[in-house]
Design a protein around this motif. Structure first.
Motif, PDB file in Angstrom:
ATOM      1  N   TRP A 369       0.774  -1.865  -0.470  1.00 28.13           N
ATOM      2  CA  TRP A 369       0.040   0.283  -0.470  1.00 28.13           C
ATOM      3  C   TRP A 369       0.670   1.381  -0.047  1.00 28.13           C
ATOM      4  O   TRP A 369       0.501   2.401  -0.011  1.00 28.13           O
ATOM      5  CB  TRP A 369      -1.219  -0.093   0.874  1.00 28.13           C
ATOM      6  CG  TRP A 369      -1.913   0.893   1.299  1.00 28.13           C
ATOM      7  CD1 TRP A 369      -2.044   2.241   1.957  1.00 28.13           C
ATOM      8  CD2 TRP A 369      -2.751   0.957   0.367  1.00 28.13           C
ATOM      9  NE1 TRP A 369      -2.697   3.370   2.059  1.00 28.13           N
ATOM     10  CE2 TRP A 369      -3.810   2.617   1.003  1.00 28.13           C
ATOM     11  CE3 TRP A 369      -3.413   0.273   0.202  1.00 28.13           C
ATOM     12  CZ2 TRP A 369      -4.694   2.783   0.520  1.00 28.13           C
ATOM     13  CZ3 TRP A 369      -5.281   0.483  -0.562  1.00 28.13           C
ATOM     14  CH2 TRP A 369      -5.336   2.257  -0.163  1.00 28.13           C
ATOM     15  N   PHE A 372       0.857   4.174  -2.416  1.00 32.12           N
ATOM     16  CA  PHE A 372       0.398   5.052  -2.732  1.00 32.12           C
ATOM     17  C   PHE A 372       0.828   6.360  -1.749  1.00 32.12           C
ATOM     18  O   PHE A 372       0.817   7.852  -2.143  1.00 32.12           O
ATOM     19  CB  PHE A 372      -1.494   4.646  -2.410  1.00 32.12           C
ATOM     20  CG  PHE A 372      -2.049   3.733  -3.082  1.00 32.12           C
ATOM     21  CD1 PHE A 372      -1.961   3.790  -4.916  1.00 32.12           C
ATOM     22  CD2 PHE A 372      -2.319   3.057  -2.785  1.00 32.12           C
ATOM     23  CE1 PHE A 372      -1.953   3.251  -5.457  1.00 32.12           C
ATOM     24  CE2 PHE A 372      -2.400   1.446  -3.383  1.00 32.12           C
ATOM     25  CZ  PHE A 372      -2.377   1.777  -4.673  1.00 32.12           C
ATOM     26  N   MET A 440      -5.265   9.073  -3.655  1.00 30.03           N
ATOM     27  CA  MET A 440      -4.039   8.427  -4.638  1.00 30.03           C
ATOM     28  C   MET A 440      -4.479   7.148  -4.719  1.00 30.03           C
ATOM     29  O   MET A 440      -4.989   6.776  -5.955  1.00 30.03           O
ATOM     30  CB  MET A 440      -3.115   8.735  -4.070  1.00 30.03           C
ATOM     31  CG  MET A 440      -1.810   8.348  -4.825  1.00 30.03           C
ATOM     32  SD  MET A 440      -1.646   9.199  -6.881  1.00 30.03           S
ATOM     33  CE  MET A 440      -1.210  10.768  -5.406  1.00 30.03           C
ATOM     34  N   ALA A 441      -5.158   6.480  -3.805  1.00 28.12           N
ATOM     35  CA  ALA A 441      -5.648   4.791  -4.216  1.00 28.12           C
ATOM     36  C   ALA A 441      -6.807   5.060  -4.907  1.00 28.12           C
ATOM     37  O   ALA A 441      -6.989   3.960  -5.893  1.00 28.12           O
ATOM     38  CB  ALA A 441      -5.453   3.894  -2.989  1.00 28.12           C
ATOM     39  N   ALA A 471      -3.298  -0.944 -10.293  1.00 20.79           N
ATOM     40  CA  ALA A 471      -2.498   0.227  -9.474  1.00 20.79           C
ATOM     41  C   ALA A 471      -0.772  -0.103 -10.310  1.00 20.79           C
ATOM     42  O   ALA A 471      -0.635   1.764 -10.905  1.00 20.79           O
ATOM     43  CB  ALA A 471      -2.624   0.373  -8.386  1.00 20.79           C
TER      44      ALA A 471
END
Length: 724
Positions: A369, A372, A440-441, A471
């Protein structure tokens, strides 16, 4: 003439007299009856015309039992053929009574009393829909299902349901109940290409349906609701549970006695040994339901040309099976640079479990994660070479710690990312804002709910493997959006094109320099950091992810235009000893990617940070930037077209020639600027040491010597452990 005094009794009003009310009531009833009569008359005419034009019983027997679908890989080779399995048409007197009773009990208990549509069942479904009951009430009778299977498709439109009801009543008007049940039991789909009870019996039990016992009949009857979910070859436990429900319904309807129902053990039913099915079935299970959306209504044989690469698919399945820890599951998704799905593995064995973990499972991504978090920091002005401090921090009562409990002190952003330093990620997320990280994610395609508390920077929000791979693919595409797809085209058996994939217009999700900066960090993570096991002898950029107590392991990365995501863990979310993203998932990634990129030229990454002019300005203009390089998001963080024209109604400081007459002109200089110009702010900040000064505030200074704000978010609960 004397005036008469009219007095109203208390409670009386000027309402219409009872006689006038009754007159209006009679009119409503008469008009309502007339309207109902017209509806019934129109319905009767429609049913009569449908029955008159409907084929005879012998003709319906000869119609194809189902649509033949051939699924092809990107090289044209055949992946899967779906269509009728071998089976014999059984007359009504050849079908065991237990099979008929089981089907009627579970699908349409008032089959022998209704006229094709069940008014009581429809009323019950409407009642359930208006209550808080979460159950799903079925409204289609056996006759309606037969009409849909023979004449219509599976769309859920009101028009289709209306035609289904008319055709069902026409079937009831033309054929007997036994004929309808015979047609239904010989044509209904039971999964695995089996149309009809005889094909299903031969597929699942290796014998004709003439010899079905009660347990076997219950299993077959339970398949109609969801053939793939309750198939005994895919999930034996689910099939047994569903069959037991069928037995209880048969007992309730009096088809079998209570003692007989209780004595039957469905789990002892002997199933036909199933030949191993390759992992490509996870992919076909994903793409085939999309045909209902992509294609017009058709029942002719079709060929579906897909993006799947057979060699890559075999390599992906082998890589997962060879590296997944014992007792765990694994999943893999691989995308080409345009979003084409090259390989998809949803589990270690499709036969034992057809649950597609690549698409449906939601798990915590751990440090993967941080993609991001760091992109948000780069967009806010940080550079890979900027100095940060890896040290113990506390954010509103939450104190993240690094894997191993050690702290490196002053390091650069690149090193902090490569070695997945949790404390630095927490500080960066706090500075740019946790909502900014969530935005952003969202921008990069994460569709699951996202928390905005401090621990979110360590990957505590559940995600899907497909979304995370998408992503990373967008990063590989230099910040352009990527839309995964699996169907290239659909043709008839004669080659006529029914559907052709049209690529969507890509949107710039982040400026080029942000994509270059995060690629720099991802490449370093593989070269010297936690992802070293993912090296394949050519440039690779990627990130590991491990959740607390080793419940999930991730590796996502890209090389030579191919982006691949790998997840491993247990379905019950229990800990897997030794599972880390930099171990088994990274090794599986490398094993697959060596094959996937073997025929592609080596590509070097573009990590040259070409910063925009506004970010190089020595004055305060770098705080605002060039609007042409910005993205736009709405209140929920969803991307909005960045090419839209700026409207003064949305801009608090529009150009003077666009301001409305009644709107005052804003001051030429803001109060903050004036305060800085006269030195007021400098006097208050006299003790500030800047980015190289001591203390936590100077530790996270970004580009331009901007000191990080004090860490004062809301308190949250302490997470169970570190992410790596």
């Amino acid at each position: 003439m004397a005036r008469r005094d009219v007095r109203r009794e208390p409670g009386k009003s000027d309402a219409q007299p009872p006689r006038k009310k009754s007159r209006w009531l009679r009119r409503v009833l008469v008009w309502g009856a007339a309207f109902a009569l017209l509806v019934v008359l129109a319905l009767g005419i429609a049913v009569a015309m449908a029955a008159r034009s409907m084929p005879g019983f012998s003709e319906l027997k000869e119609t194809a039992a189902g649509q033949t679908i051939v699924v092809r890989a990107r090289d044209g080779s055949e992946i899967l053929t779906m269509g009728p399995s071998p089976g014999t048409w059984l007359r009504s007197d050849e079908i065991p009574q237990v099979m008929k009773d089981a089907m009627v009990s579970v699908e349409d208990r008032r089959f022998y009393s209704h006229f094709g549509v069940d008014p009581l069942g429809l009323a019950r479904a409407l009642w359930v829909s208006f209550t808080d009951d979460k159950r799903i009430a079925a409204t289609s009778t056996i006759t309606q299902q037969l009409a849909r299977n023979v004449f219509l498709n599976n769309s859920r439109s009101f028009d289709r349901k209306a035609r289904e009801a008319v055709l069902a009543m026409a079937l009831e008007a033309k054929f007997t109940k036994e004929q309808i049940l015979e047609l239904y039991l010989n044509k209904v789909y039971f999964g695995g290409g089996a149309y009809g009870v005889d094909a299903a019996s031969r597929k699942f039990f290796s014998h004709s349906a003439r010899d079905l016992n009660i347990g076997e009949a219950a299993i077959i009857a339970g398949l109609v609701k969801a053939p793939s979910r309750y198939s005994p070859t895919a999930d034996v436990q689910a099939a047994v549970q569903r069959a037991n429900i069928v037995l209880q319904l048969m007992k309730r309807e009096g088809a079998i006695g209570a003692a007989e129902a209780d004595a039957i053990d469905v789990s002892t039913v002997r199933l036909k040994p199933e030949a191993g099915q390759n992992s490509a079935r996870y992919f076909t299970d994903w793409v085939l339901p999309q045909l209902d959306i992509l294609l017009p209504e058709t029942r002719e044989p079709i060929e579906v040309w897909t993006t799947l690469d057979p060699d890559m698919q075999r390599s992906a399945a082998t890589a997962i099976q060879a590296n997944v820890p014992r007792g765990a599951q694994g999943a893999l998704v691989s995308l080409d640079r345009d979003g084409a799905v090259l390989a998809m593995v949803g589990g270690t064995d499709y036969v034992s479990s057809n649950y597609n973990r690549a698409i449906r499972a939601v798990r915590q991504p751990g440090s993967a994660w941080k993609l991001f978090v760091y992109m948000a920091a780069l967009e806010a002005g940080y550079l890979p070479d900027d100095r940060v401090v890896d040290e113990p921090v506390t954010i509103g009562g939450w104190s993240p710690r690094n894997s191993g409990g050690s702290y490196a002190g002053p390091i650069d952003v690149r090193t902090a990312f490569a070695y997945s330093k949790n404390t630095v990620a927490a500080q960066l997320g706090n500075e740019v804002g946790f909502g900014t990280v969530a935005s952003m994610a969202r921008r990069f395609g994460i569709t699951t709910p996202i928390a905005t508390n401090p621990s979110m920077v360590l990957g505590t929000s559940d995600v899907r493997l497909m979304d995370m791979t998408r992503a990373f693919a967008s990063v590989s595409a230099k910040g352009l959006s990527v839309e995964p797809y699996g169907i290239v085209k659909v043709t008839t058996a004669q080659g006529a094109v029914l559907y052709q994939h049209q690529g969507t217009t890509a949107q710039q999700l982040v400026p080029d320099y942000v994509a270059a900066g995060i690629t720099d960090l991802l490449q370093t993570a593989v070269n010297v950091g936690t992802g070293k096991a993912a090296q394949i002898g050519r440039p690779v950029a990627g990130k590991t992810g491990t959740t607390s107590s080793n419940k999930d392991g991730w590796f996502l990365g890209f090389s030579s235009g191919i982006t691949t995501g790998v997840w491993m863990g247990r379905d019950d979310a229990r800990a897997v000893p030794g599972l880390q993203g930099g171990a088994a998932p990274a090794r599986a990634f490398a094993a697959y990617m060596r094959v996937a990129v073997a025929k592609r030229p080596v590509e070097q990454f573009d990590t040259d940070l070409k910063l925009p002019e506004w970010q190089l300005e020595p004055d305060e203009e770098h705080l605002y930037g060039d609007p042409s390089e910005y993205y736009y998001v709405d209140e929920q963080g969803n991307l909005v077209d960045q090419n839209r024209r700026n409207d003064w109604r949305d801009d608090p400081y529009p150009p003077p020639d666009q301001q409305p007459a009644d709107k005052p002109t804003p001051p030429a200089a803001s109060p903050d600027f004036l305060e800085r110009a006269i030195g007021g702010a400098m006097e208050q900040r006299g003790g500030d040491k800047g980015p190289q000064g001591g203390g936590q505030q100077g530790a996270l200074a970004g580009r331009g010597g901007r000191p990080a704000p004090l860490l004062k978010p809301e308190d949250i609960a302490l997470p169970p452990g570190p992410a790596r």
